[in-house]
Design a protein around this motif. Structure first.
Motif: not given
Length: 396
Positions: A266-271
Motif C-alpha cells: 500500500g502506502s507503507r514501506s518497511w525494511q
C-alpha cells in the motif's frame, strides 16, 4: 600574518584578509590563552580560510536542520528516537522538536517510575546563546542530572552523548558550524560504564507451558511459536505476508523457510532493522504449529493480520500478548522469545556466528548476549594437555 593587541585587560587578534585589516576580540585577559587562539587563527589563514574564527549559530537553527536530516535518512522509528533525545537535552526550541500531541498514551499513563525516579523534578536543559558556546561541561552536567533525578540506565545516558556527538560531527562536516579549536564537545563527555546485559529466556518446559497457555488462541499461539522457534523481532513477525512463508518440503531439510525482506505494501514501506534481507529455516517444532494454523482473510495478504484483517500495530500486539499472558500468570515478552531462540541454539553448541546470521544481528552482539551459555558445553574440549605425557617428558 597575525599579531596580538591588548586594549585594557583584553587581548585582540589583528590580521589581514587581502588588503583589509581585521581586529577581533579574543575575550580573554590571559596571554597564554590569547596565544593559543592566535595560533588557531594563523593556521586557518594559512589554509586559505577568510573567516578563521568560530561561527555563531543559533541552537534552534541547527536542531531544526539536523532533525530534518535524520527524518530524511533514517527510518521513522529511529528518527523519532533521535528527536526525542534532542528534545530532552535542548527543549522544544524549534518546530521539529515540538510535541504534536499533548495527550499521553495509555502506556505512558500506566508506566511506573523507575527506582529513584522523581517525575515531579525535571533536569534542566542545555542552554547556550549559540551552538558553538556549548561546552563539554554543559553536556556532562545535563547527563549527570538526568541520571540522578530520573534514574536512567547507563546505556541510556551514553545514548544522549552519542546522538549529540553525531549532531556536532554532521554540522561540522557539512560546513554549517565551526567549533572552537575544531573540537567536538560531546566527544569528551565521559561514558558511563554499562552493565552486562541481563538475558531472560525460556527453558524447554517453560516453552511448553507458554504455548499450552495459548491453546485457545490459535493465531496468537502460532505467532508466539514463530517468535520462539525462528527468533524473529516483533516487527519482522508482523510484516510477514503469505509470500514470505515458503513451505516447500524440499526447502531447508524439508520444513521450509521464512523470508525476512524489505517490502512496500500500500502506502507503507518497511525494511529489516539491519537493512539486510535474510531467511530463517523452519524447524520441525515450528512447522507443526504452522500446519495447524490457517491465516484469516486480510486486506494485503498478511500472514498474521490483526483482528480487523489489517496490519497489526506492534504496540497493540504486545498489549494483546501481555493481557493473554497475564491471565495465565506468565511474564514473557517478545524479546524473551527472541532471546530463547538464541540461548537454546547456544546451549546446543551452535556457533555464535551462525546464531548471529539467523537472528540478523552482528556477531559481537551475540557474543555479549549468549557467549556465557557456551563454556559449560565445551569444557571438555579445552583439556588438550595430558598430565601423564608431561610426567613422561620430565622422566626422560
Amino acid at each position: 600574518m597575525a599579531c596580538l593587541k591588548k586594549r585594557g585587560t583584553t587581548y585582540y587578534a589583528q590580521y589581514y584578509v587581502g588588503k583589509k585589516q581585521r581586529r577581533v576580540s579574543l575575550k580573554t585577559d590571559s596571554y597564554q590563552v590569547a596565544r593559543a587562539k592566535l595560533r588557531e587563527i594563523e593556521n586557518r589563514l594559512a589554509q586559505g580560510d577568510d573567516n578563521p574564527l568560530p561561527t555563531k549559530t543559533p541552537i534552534a537553527d541547527l536542531l531544526q536542520a539536523y532533525a530534518e536530516h535524520v527524518r530524511t535518512h533514517k527510518t521513522p522509528k529511529s528518527a523519532q528516537a533521535d528527536v526525542y533525545y534532542l528534545r530532552e537535552m535542548f527543549g522544544p526550541v524549534c518546530d521539529a522538536l515540538k510535541i504534536t500531541s499533548r495527550t499521553p498514551s495509555a502506556k505512558a499513563r500506566k508506566r511506573k517510575p523507575k527506582p529513584g525516579q522523581d517525575r515531579r523534578v525535571r533536569p534542566p536543559v542545555v542552554e547556550a546563546a549559540f551552538v558553538e558556546a556549548i561546552t563539554t561541561a554543559d553536556l556532562s552536567e545535563f547527563i549527570d542530572a538526568k541520571v540522578r533525578r530520573t534514574g536512567i540506565a547507563p546505556k541510556t545516558a551514553n545514548r544522549y552523548r552519542e546522538i549529540t556527538c553525531r549532531m556536532f560531527n554532521w554540522a561540522t562536516e557539512t560546513g554549517r558550524i565551526r567549533l572552537p579549536q575544531d573540537k567536538n564537545p560531546a566527544a569528551a563527555v565521559p561514558r558511563y560504564k554499562e552493565r552486562a546485559p541481563e538475558i531472560r529466556f525460556l527453558t524447554l518446559p517453560q516453552i511448553d507451558e507458554q504455548l499450552h497457555a495459548l491453546r485457545f488462541k490459535p493465531q496468537l499461539q502460532a505467532m508466539v511459536a514463530t517468535l520462539i522457534y525462528a527468533g524473529l523481532r516483533r516487527e519482522e513477525l508482523l510484516w510477514l505476508t503469505m509470500e514470505d512463508m515458503d513451505f516447500r518440503r524440499g526447502t531447508s531439510g524439508g520444513h521450509g523457510l521464512i523470508r525476512i525482506r524489505a517490502k512496500t505494501i500500500g502506502s507503507r514501506s518497511w525494511q529489516p532493522k539491519t537493512k539486510r534481507n535474510r531467511a530463517v529455516p523452519i524447524s520441525r517444532a515450528l512447522r507443526e504449529h504452522l500446519d495447524r494454523y490457517t491465516p484469516p482473510a486480510s486486506d494485503h495478504g498478511w500472514y498474521f493480520p490483526s483482528p480487523y484483517g489489517t496490519w497489526w500495530d506492534p504496540d497493540n500486539f504486545s498489549a494483546d500478548l501481555r493481557d493473554a499472558n497475564k491471565d495465565a500468570g506468565l511474564p514473557w515478552t517478545c524479546l524473551d522469545f527472541r532471546h530463547t531462540f538464541g540461548s537454546q541454539l547456544a546451549q546446543n553448541g551452535v556457533s555464535l556466528y551462525k546464531i548471529a546470521t539467523l537472528l540478523g544481528n552482528s556477531p559481537e552482539i551475540c557474543r555479549r548476549h549468549y557467549a556465557a551459555l557456551v563454556p559449560e558445553l565445551i569444557s571438555s574440549e579445552i583439556d588438550f594437555g595430558s598430565p601423564t605425557a608431561c610426567d613422561q617428558l620430565l622422566v626422560i
